[in-house]
Design a protein around this motif. Structure first.
Motif, PDB file in Angstrom:
ATOM      1  N   ALA A  32       0.828  -1.206   0.000  1.00  0.00           N
ATOM      2  CA  ALA A  32       0.000   0.000   0.000  1.00  0.00           C
ATOM      3  C   ALA A  32       0.862   1.255   0.000  1.00  0.00           C
ATOM      4  CB  ALA A  32      -0.933  -0.010   1.216  1.00  0.00           C
ATOM      5  N   MET A  33       1.992   1.208   0.712  1.00  0.00           N
ATOM      6  CA  MET A  33       2.891   2.356   0.743  1.00  0.00           C
ATOM      7  C   MET A  33       3.476   2.637  -0.642  1.00  0.00           C
ATOM      8  SD  MET A  33       4.354   4.771   2.561  1.00  0.00           S
ATOM      9  CE  MET A  33       4.797   4.527   4.275  1.00  0.00           C
ATOM     10  N   VAL A  34       3.807   1.582  -1.370  1.00  0.00           N
ATOM     11  CA  VAL A  34       4.329   1.756  -2.727  1.00  0.00           C
ATOM     12  C   VAL A  34       3.288   2.442  -3.612  1.00  0.00           C
ATOM     13  CG1 VAL A  34       4.970   0.515  -4.828  1.00  0.00           C
ATOM     14  CG2 VAL A  34       6.023  -0.096  -2.648  1.00  0.00           C
ATOM     15  N   SER A  35       2.048   1.975  -3.559  1.00  0.00           N
ATOM     16  CA  SER A  35       0.988   2.594  -4.356  1.00  0.00           C
ATOM     17  C   SER A  35       0.793   4.055  -3.961  1.00  0.00           C
ATOM     18  CB  SER A  35      -0.325   1.824  -4.170  1.00  0.00           C
ATOM     19  OG  SER A  35      -0.206   0.497  -4.632  1.00  0.00           O
ATOM     20  N   PHE A  36       0.840   4.311  -2.665  1.00  0.00           N
ATOM     21  CA  PHE A  36       0.703   5.667  -2.142  1.00  0.00           C
ATOM     22  C   PHE A  36       1.786   6.583  -2.715  1.00  0.00           C
ATOM     23  CE2 PHE A  36       2.132   8.678   1.169  1.00  0.00           C
ATOM     24  CZ  PHE A  36       0.968   9.388   1.400  1.00  0.00           C
ATOM     25  N   LEU A  37       3.032   6.107  -2.708  1.00  0.00           N
ATOM     26  CA  LEU A  37       4.143   6.920  -3.188  1.00  0.00           C
ATOM     27  C   LEU A  37       4.094   7.111  -4.702  1.00  0.00           C
ATOM     28  CD1 LEU A  37       7.028   5.461  -0.988  1.00  0.00           C
ATOM     29  CD2 LEU A  37       5.892   7.662  -0.724  1.00  0.00           C
ATOM     30  N   GLN A  38       3.745   6.075  -5.432  1.00  0.00           N
ATOM     31  CA  GLN A  38       3.649   6.185  -6.887  1.00  0.00           C
ATOM     32  C   GLN A  38       2.587   7.205  -7.288  1.00  0.00           C
ATOM     33  OE1 GLN A  38       3.065   1.997  -7.754  1.00  0.00           O
ATOM     34  NE2 GLN A  38       5.168   1.763  -8.483  1.00  0.00           N
ATOM     35  N   GLU A  39       1.466   7.179  -6.597  1.00  0.00           N
ATOM     36  CA  GLU A  39       0.407   8.151  -6.883  1.00  0.00           C
ATOM     37  C   GLU A  39       0.847   9.563  -6.520  1.00  0.00           C
ATOM     38  OE1 GLU A  39      -2.950   6.757  -4.715  1.00  0.00           O
ATOM     39  OE2 GLU A  39      -3.167   4.915  -5.910  1.00  0.00           O
ATOM     40  N   LYS A  85       2.711  14.989  -8.351  1.00  0.00           N
ATOM     41  CA  LYS A  85       3.689  16.079  -8.377  1.00  0.00           C
ATOM     42  C   LYS A  85       4.187  16.344  -9.794  1.00  0.00           C
ATOM     43  CE  LYS A  85       3.467  16.656  -3.990  1.00  0.00           C
ATOM     44  NZ  LYS A  85       2.754  17.840  -3.456  1.00  0.00           N
ATOM     45  N   ARG A  86       4.247  15.295 -10.610  1.00  0.00           N
ATOM     46  CA  ARG A  86       4.689  15.475 -11.987  1.00  0.00           C
ATOM     47  C   ARG A  86       3.641  16.249 -12.796  1.00  0.00           C
ATOM     48  NH1 ARG A  86       6.579  10.864 -12.873  1.00  0.00           N
ATOM     49  NH2 ARG A  86       8.772  11.472 -12.927  1.00  0.00           N
ATOM     50  N   SER A  87       2.375  15.945 -12.583  1.00  0.00           N
ATOM     51  CA  SER A  87       1.323  16.610 -13.352  1.00  0.00           C
ATOM     52  C   SER A  87       0.982  17.986 -12.806  1.00  0.00           C
ATOM     53  CB  SER A  87       0.058  15.742 -13.374  1.00  0.00           C
ATOM     54  OG  SER A  87      -0.446  15.562 -12.052  1.00  0.00           O
ATOM     55  N   ASP A  88       1.189  18.174 -11.497  1.00  0.00           N
ATOM     56  CA  ASP A  88       0.841  19.456 -10.881  1.00  0.00           C
ATOM     57  C   ASP A  88       1.854  19.791  -9.793  1.00  0.00           C
ATOM     58  OD1 ASP A  88      -0.480  21.772 -10.169  1.00  0.00           O
ATOM     59  OD2 ASP A  88      -1.979  20.736  -8.921  1.00  0.00           O
ATOM     60  N   PRO A  89       3.083  20.189 -10.174  1.00  0.00           N
ATOM     61  CA  PRO A  89       4.131  20.462  -9.181  1.00  0.00           C
ATOM     62  C   PRO A  89       3.792  21.657  -8.301  1.00  0.00           C
ATOM     63  CG  PRO A  89       4.815  21.167 -11.373  1.00  0.00           C
ATOM     64  CD  PRO A  89       3.537  20.413 -11.556  1.00  0.00           C
ATOM     65  N   THR A  90       4.218  21.574  -7.058  1.00  0.00           N
ATOM     66  CA  THR A  90       4.040  22.668  -6.113  1.00  0.00           C
ATOM     67  C   THR A  90       5.387  22.978  -5.469  1.00  0.00           C
ATOM     68  OG1 THR A  90       3.386  21.044  -4.438  1.00  0.00           O
ATOM     69  CG2 THR A  90       1.617  22.141  -5.637  1.00  0.00           C
ATOM     70  N   ASP A  91       5.394  23.920  -4.534  1.00  0.00           N
ATOM     71  CA  ASP A  91       6.651  24.332  -3.908  1.00  0.00           C
ATOM     72  C   ASP A  91       6.978  23.392  -2.745  1.00  0.00           C
ATOM     73  OD1 ASP A  91       8.913  25.690  -3.157  1.00  0.00           O
ATOM     74  OD2 ASP A  91       7.835  27.239  -2.034  1.00  0.00           O
ATOM     75  N   ASP A  92       7.452  22.194  -3.078  1.00  0.00           N
ATOM     76  CA  ASP A  92       7.801  21.222  -2.056  1.00  0.00           C
ATOM     77  C   ASP A  92       8.971  20.385  -2.547  1.00  0.00           C
ATOM     78  OD1 ASP A  92       6.728  18.787  -3.487  1.00  0.00           O
ATOM     79  OD2 ASP A  92       4.858  19.893  -3.262  1.00  0.00           O
ATOM     80  N   LEU A  93       9.545  19.603  -1.630  1.00  0.00           N
ATOM     81  CA  LEU A  93      10.744  18.834  -1.931  1.00  0.00           C
ATOM     82  C   LEU A  93      10.504  17.756  -2.977  1.00  0.00           C
ATOM     83  CD1 LEU A  93      13.686  18.100  -1.412  1.00  0.00           C
ATOM     84  CD2 LEU A  93      12.952  16.806   0.593  1.00  0.00           C
ATOM     85  N   LEU A  94       9.380  17.057  -2.904  1.00  0.00           N
ATOM     86  CA  LEU A  94       9.131  15.993  -3.866  1.00  0.00           C
ATOM     87  C   LEU A  94       8.969  16.540  -5.279  1.00  0.00           C
ATOM     88  CD1 LEU A  94       8.917  13.003  -4.207  1.00  0.00           C
ATOM     89  CD2 LEU A  94       6.485  13.113  -3.645  1.00  0.00           C
ATOM     90  N   SER A  95       8.300  17.667  -5.416  1.00  0.00           N
ATOM     91  CA  SER A  95       8.204  18.303  -6.732  1.00  0.00           C
ATOM     92  C   SER A  95       9.590  18.673  -7.247  1.00  0.00           C
ATOM     93  CB  SER A  95       7.326  19.555  -6.655  1.00  0.00           C
ATOM     94  OG  SER A  95       5.992  19.229  -6.367  1.00  0.00           O
ATOM     95  N   SER A  96      10.456  19.131  -6.344  1.00  0.00           N
ATOM     96  CA  SER A  96      11.825  19.460  -6.737  1.00  0.00           C
ATOM     97  C   SER A  96      12.579  18.216  -7.188  1.00  0.00           C
ATOM     98  CB  SER A  96      12.563  20.119  -5.570  1.00  0.00           C
ATOM     99  OG  SER A  96      11.969  21.349  -5.221  1.00  0.00           O
TER     100      SER A  96
END
Length: 403
Positions: free
Chosen positions: A191-198, A203-214
């Motif tokens: 479930a954690m893998v699915s959570f992270l993939q989503e 973040k790829r489709s709608d990046p914001t000002d956060d570390l993962l988007s970076s």
């Protein structure tokens, strides 16, 4: 010299107060390198001496591998789950490690961490306000957990509505891990893998000002993180970025409350807080052992030759109480100036998040001592229990009285 008690349990399943440290002390007294069997059934070499642990952490003949997860019980997981959780810098070496760490460091800057100070204080104050309405609380549940989870989730950009889910999954996968129910562990990891993939896809489709988007967009020339590297890095940062700090805060407060003379000294001299955090890291660090390494050729550690192809596990808790490097190692002393602890590791794999953990611990402990001057344990210390596990070192609960 204090006699070392006979210990009939291994440190990973030790849960009674002092039992885990006593187990490591008994091992260390017998020598710096030991052939043991992990709870997963894997035979390994456990290293306990401070000098020898430092060697194991930076010796180029002792390397990381992606198969590390299986050693810790993640052999329970299918290959596709392991692939998207193990392709991070903690499991890499040489140029691969340099490349991954450089890409992550480009997003995980000291400036970004320093800017978090006011927000960490705000979260701390909000949690303290909530606690102030209750005479007795479990400090782990209402403070030590929600503070770093909120911080790391905001840093990486995990939406508020998903944080409770992340907390539950993380507690299962990084807490007892393979020592718990294997079916529950498998379900939570998947479930954690699915959570992270989503999350990465969002973040790829709608990046914001956060570390993962970076991390999704960061490049070094033509190089950037692959899909497996992105999810693996998110896994590492989310779990390592809060589980260790939960334990640092919980263990640290517990140590102060059970050493009233040190607590009084810190209250009288709050300027000693930085040194106190370092001593708490040494005395009762948040991590038992560093993640496993593998020997690529025979290596002599502390007079013992470990053959090639062997698994080596450096015991940080044992190293930090080695009398060969620290005077009176079993004494908590916040005035200690010579404190070469290894709580955050050593060498190329030294914890990237150490500055954030230190910042959170300073703010958390300072705020608790200021806001709750009568803070004390709600139950006798001998009734407290520690969580079983191979990597983490933390309390199950920390019941305290606030006023």
């Amino acid at each position: 010299m204090t006699a070392i008690p006979t210990v009939n349990v291994d440190p990973f399943t030790a849960t009674s107060p002092g039992q885990r440290h006593a187990a490591y002390a008994a091992l260390a007294a017998a020598g710096p390198a030991h052939r043991i069997t992990l709870p997963s059934g894997e035979p390994v070499w456990l290293i306990t001496g401070h000098q020898e642990v430092r060697q194991a952490l930076h010796d180029p003949r002792i390397i990381k591998r992606e198969s590390t997860g299986a050693i810790l019980g993640r052999g329970l997981l299918p290959a596709e789950v392991i692939a998207v959780t193990s392709s991070h810098m903690l499991n890499s070496n040489g140029s691969d490690h340099t490349r991954l760490r450089r890409l992550v460091t480009a997003a995980f800057t000291r400036r970004r961490i320093e800017q978090l100070g006011p927000r960490i204080q705000q979260i701390t104050d909000e949690l303290s306000d909530t606690m102030a309405n209750t005479a007795q609380v479990d400090l782990i549940d209402v403070f030590a957990y929600p503070l770093p989870i909120t911080v790391i989730c905001e840093l990486l950009g995990v939406p508020t509505q998903h944080r409770a889910q992340f907390h539950n999954l993380s507690s299962t996968t990084a807490g007892r891990g393979a020592l718990g129910d294997p079916d529950v562990f498998l379900a939570a990891s998947t479930a954690m893998v699915s959570f992270l993939q989503e999350l990465v896809a969002a973040k790829r489709s709608d990046p914001t000002d956060d570390l993962l988007s970076s991390l999704v967009t960061v490049r070094d020339g033509a190089d950037q993180l692959s899909e497996d590297e992105l999810t693996s890095m998110a896994w590492l940062l989310l779990i390592a970025g809060h589980e260790t700090t939960v334990n640092l805060i919980g263990n640290g407060v517990h140590a102060l409350l059970t050493h009233p003379e040190q607590l009084a000294l810190l209250r009288a001299h709050p300027d000693r807080l930085g040194a106190a955090i370092e001593e708490l890291l040494r005395f009762t660090g948040p991590v038992q052992v560093a993640t496993p390494r593998h020997t690529t050729e025979p290596v002599n550690i502390g007079g013992t030759t470990i053959p090639a192809g062997q698994i080596v596990i450096p015991a940080l808790l044992a190293a930090n109480r080695d009398p060969a490097c620290t005077a009176q190692p079993d004494t908590l002393d916040i005035t200690r100036t010579d404190n070469p602890h290894l709580a955050f590791g050593h060498g190329t794999h030294h914890c990237l998040g150490a500055p954030l953990a230190r910042l959170e611990a300073r703010i958390a402990i300072s705020s608790l001592l200021t806001r709750f001057p009568q803070l004390r344990l709600a139950i006798p210390p001998e009734h407290l229990t520690w969580r079983p596990g191979v990597i983490m070192h933390g309390l199950q609960m920390l019941p305290v009285i606030l006023d």
